[in-house]
Scaffold this motif. Structure first.
Motif, PDB file in Angstrom:
ATOM      1  N   ALA A   7       1.177  -1.159  -0.119  1.00 13.56           N
ATOM      2  CA  ALA A   7      -0.050  -0.192  -0.042  1.00 13.56           C
ATOM      3  C   ALA A   7       0.676   1.113  -0.163  1.00 13.56           C
ATOM      4  N   ASP A   8       1.883   1.228   0.770  1.00 13.38           N
ATOM      5  CA  ASP A   8       2.896   2.564   0.790  1.00 13.38           C
ATOM      6  C   ASP A   8       3.451   2.622  -0.543  1.00 13.38           C
ATOM      7  N   GLN A   9       3.940   1.600  -1.184  1.00  9.53           N
ATOM      8  CA  GLN A   9       4.604   1.676  -2.214  1.00  9.53           C
ATOM      9  C   GLN A   9       3.367   2.304  -3.498  1.00  9.53           C
ATOM     10  N   ARG A  10       2.309   1.568  -3.476  1.00 14.88           N
ATOM     11  CA  ARG A  10       1.234   2.220  -4.450  1.00 14.88           C
ATOM     12  C   ARG A  10       1.112   3.492  -4.223  1.00 14.88           C
ATOM     13  N   LEU A  11       0.668   4.065  -2.967  1.00 13.94           N
ATOM     14  CA  LEU A  11       0.353   5.348  -2.938  1.00 13.94           C
ATOM     15  C   LEU A  11       1.519   6.347  -2.831  1.00 13.94           C
ATOM     16  N   GLY A  12       2.537   5.783  -2.553  1.00 13.58           N
ATOM     17  CA  GLY A  12       3.643   6.772  -2.537  1.00 13.58           C
ATOM     18  C   GLY A  12       3.975   7.255  -3.865  1.00 13.58           C
ATOM     19  N   TRP A  14       1.992   8.122  -5.927  1.00 12.30           N
ATOM     20  CA  TRP A  14       0.822   9.150  -6.452  1.00 12.30           C
ATOM     21  C   TRP A  14       1.605  10.622  -6.359  1.00 12.30           C
ATOM     22  N   SER A  15       1.269  11.416  -7.376  1.00 15.15           N
ATOM     23  CA  SER A  15       1.865  12.658  -7.474  1.00 15.15           C
ATOM     24  C   SER A  15       1.270  13.630  -6.236  1.00 15.15           C
ATOM     25  N   ALA A  16      -0.083  13.706  -5.814  1.00 14.07           N
ATOM     26  CA  ALA A  16      -0.450  14.333  -4.888  1.00 14.07           C
ATOM     27  C   ALA A  16      -0.154  14.046  -3.593  1.00 14.07           C
ATOM     28  N   LEU A  17       0.775  13.133  -3.252  1.00 14.40           N
ATOM     29  CA  LEU A  17       1.363  12.597  -2.066  1.00 14.40           C
ATOM     30  C   LEU A  17       2.906  12.646  -1.964  1.00 14.40           C
ATOM     31  N   SER A  18       3.256  13.023  -0.745  1.00 13.86           N
ATOM     32  CA  SER A  18       4.740  13.200  -0.366  1.00 13.86           C
ATOM     33  C   SER A  18       5.093  12.256   0.793  1.00 13.86           C
ATOM     34  N   ARG A  19       6.089  11.692   0.806  1.00 14.46           N
ATOM     35  CA  ARG A  19       6.644  10.754   1.898  1.00 14.46           C
ATOM     36  C   ARG A  19       7.014  11.861   3.054  1.00 14.46           C
ATOM     37  N   GLY A  20       6.756  11.418   4.279  1.00 13.23           N
ATOM     38  CA  GLY A  20       7.203  12.062   5.537  1.00 13.23           C
ATOM     39  C   GLY A  20       7.102  11.189   6.671  1.00 13.23           C
ATOM     40  N   ARG A  21       7.439  11.832   7.693  1.00  8.96           N
ATOM     41  CA  ARG A  21       7.275  10.982   9.005  1.00  8.96           C
ATOM     42  C   ARG A  21       6.160  11.775   9.848  1.00  8.96           C
ATOM     43  N   GLY A  22       5.379  10.747  10.362  1.00  5.96           N
ATOM     44  CA  GLY A  22       4.241  11.167  11.050  1.00  5.96           C
ATOM     45  C   GLY A  22       4.571  12.115  12.471  1.00  5.96           C
ATOM     46  N   SER A  23       3.527  12.806  12.513  1.00  2.40           N
ATOM     47  CA  SER A  23       3.727  13.739  13.671  1.00  2.40           C
ATOM     48  C   SER A  23       3.733  13.229  14.897  1.00  2.40           C
ATOM     49  N   ARG A  24       3.283  11.797  15.143  1.00  2.18           N
ATOM     50  CA  ARG A  24       3.358  11.143  16.329  1.00  2.18           C
ATOM     51  C   ARG A  24       4.560  10.067  16.392  1.00  2.18           C
ATOM     52  N   GLY A  25       5.469  10.209  15.323  1.00  2.48           N
ATOM     53  CA  GLY A  25       6.680   9.318  15.367  1.00  2.48           C
ATOM     54  C   GLY A  25       6.434   8.268  14.314  1.00  2.48           C
ATOM     55  N   GLU A  26       5.486   8.047  13.553  1.00  3.83           N
ATOM     56  CA  GLU A  26       5.064   7.053  12.535  1.00  3.83           C
ATOM     57  C   GLU A  26       6.264   7.276  11.673  1.00  3.83           C
ATOM     58  N   ARG A  27       7.110   6.008  11.349  1.00  3.09           N
ATOM     59  CA  ARG A  27       8.179   6.137  10.258  1.00  3.09           C
ATOM     60  C   ARG A  27       7.666   6.309   8.828  1.00  3.09           C
ATOM     61  N   ARG A  28       6.562   5.766   8.430  1.00  2.00           N
ATOM     62  CA  ARG A  28       6.026   6.034   7.428  1.00  2.00           C
ATOM     63  C   ARG A  28       4.795   6.896   7.349  1.00  2.00           C
ATOM     64  N   CYS A  29       4.537   8.068   6.740  1.00  2.00           N
ATOM     65  CA  CYS A  29       3.640   8.721   6.395  1.00  2.00           C
ATOM     66  C   CYS A  29       3.532   9.448   5.186  1.00  2.00           C
ATOM     67  N   LEU A  30       2.215   9.685   4.625  1.00  2.00           N
ATOM     68  CA  LEU A  30       2.138  10.322   3.248  1.00  2.00           C
ATOM     69  C   LEU A  30       1.252  11.590   3.709  1.00  2.00           C
ATOM     70  N   CYS A  31       1.888  12.953   2.893  1.00  2.00           N
ATOM     71  CA  CYS A  31       1.080  14.109   3.115  1.00  2.00           C
ATOM     72  C   CYS A  31       0.591  14.702   1.954  1.00  2.00           C
ATOM     73  N   SER A  32      -0.422  15.461   1.968  1.00  2.00           N
ATOM     74  CA  SER A  32      -0.830  16.251   0.892  1.00  2.00           C
ATOM     75  C   SER A  32       0.166  17.186   0.389  1.00  2.00           C
ATOM     76  N   ALA A  33      -0.247  17.930  -0.546  1.00  2.00           N
ATOM     77  CA  ALA A  33       0.426  19.076  -1.182  1.00  2.00           C
ATOM     78  C   ALA A  33       0.568  20.414  -0.016  1.00  2.00           C
TER      79      ALA A  33
END
Length: 128
Positions: A7-12, A14-33
């Motif tokens: 799921a991370d690979q597929r959604l990652g 998407w041009s509308a999403l960027s990879r990041g780190r979650g505000s609560r420490g999650e190692r994998r997070c996807l954010c909007s523009a």
């Protein structure tokens, strides 16, 4: 590779999403523009999507029908249990809805916009 990785690979991609780190420490997070956290991945079989409370209220009849969705009573996040490959399709659909909601929040901001608390650690969750 587990379903969360897929799921991370597929959604990652998407041009509308960027990879990041979650505000609560999650190692994998996807954010909007505009920097809003949209999806957080927990372990190998769960992802959370920030739909917002108003969107959850509108989608609640549909969300209640899915055994893969866990709604929070106190936040705008929903948990999607990734147990079969079709759950990734459900997750992608919810992420699309979350992105539309994030676009309506306004113009891009220079820093990430804090979202509701992550419901993954919440004790008051309701499985539907």
């Amino acid at each position: 590779m587990n379903l969360t990785d897929l799921a991370d690979q597929r959604l990652g991609d998407w041009s509308a999403l960027s990879r990041g780190r979650g505000s609560r420490g999650e190692r994998r997070c996807l954010c909007s523009a505009n920097g809003t956290e949209i999806v957080r991945f927990h372990g190998g079989h769960e992802a959370e999507v920030h739909l917002t409370r108003p969107l959850i209220a509108r989608l609640q009849p549909v969300l209640r029908r899915s055994s893969a969705v866990i709604l929070s009573r106190t936040s705008g996040w929903v948990t999607v249990r990734l147990e079969v490959s079709s759950d990734i399709d459900l997750l992608a659909t919810l992420v699309s809805a979350a992105l539309l909601g994030a676009q309506r929040q306004g113009t891009p901001t220079p820093a990430p916009v804090p979202a509701d608390p992550c419901s993954h650690e919440e004790h008051d969750r309701r499985h539907l």
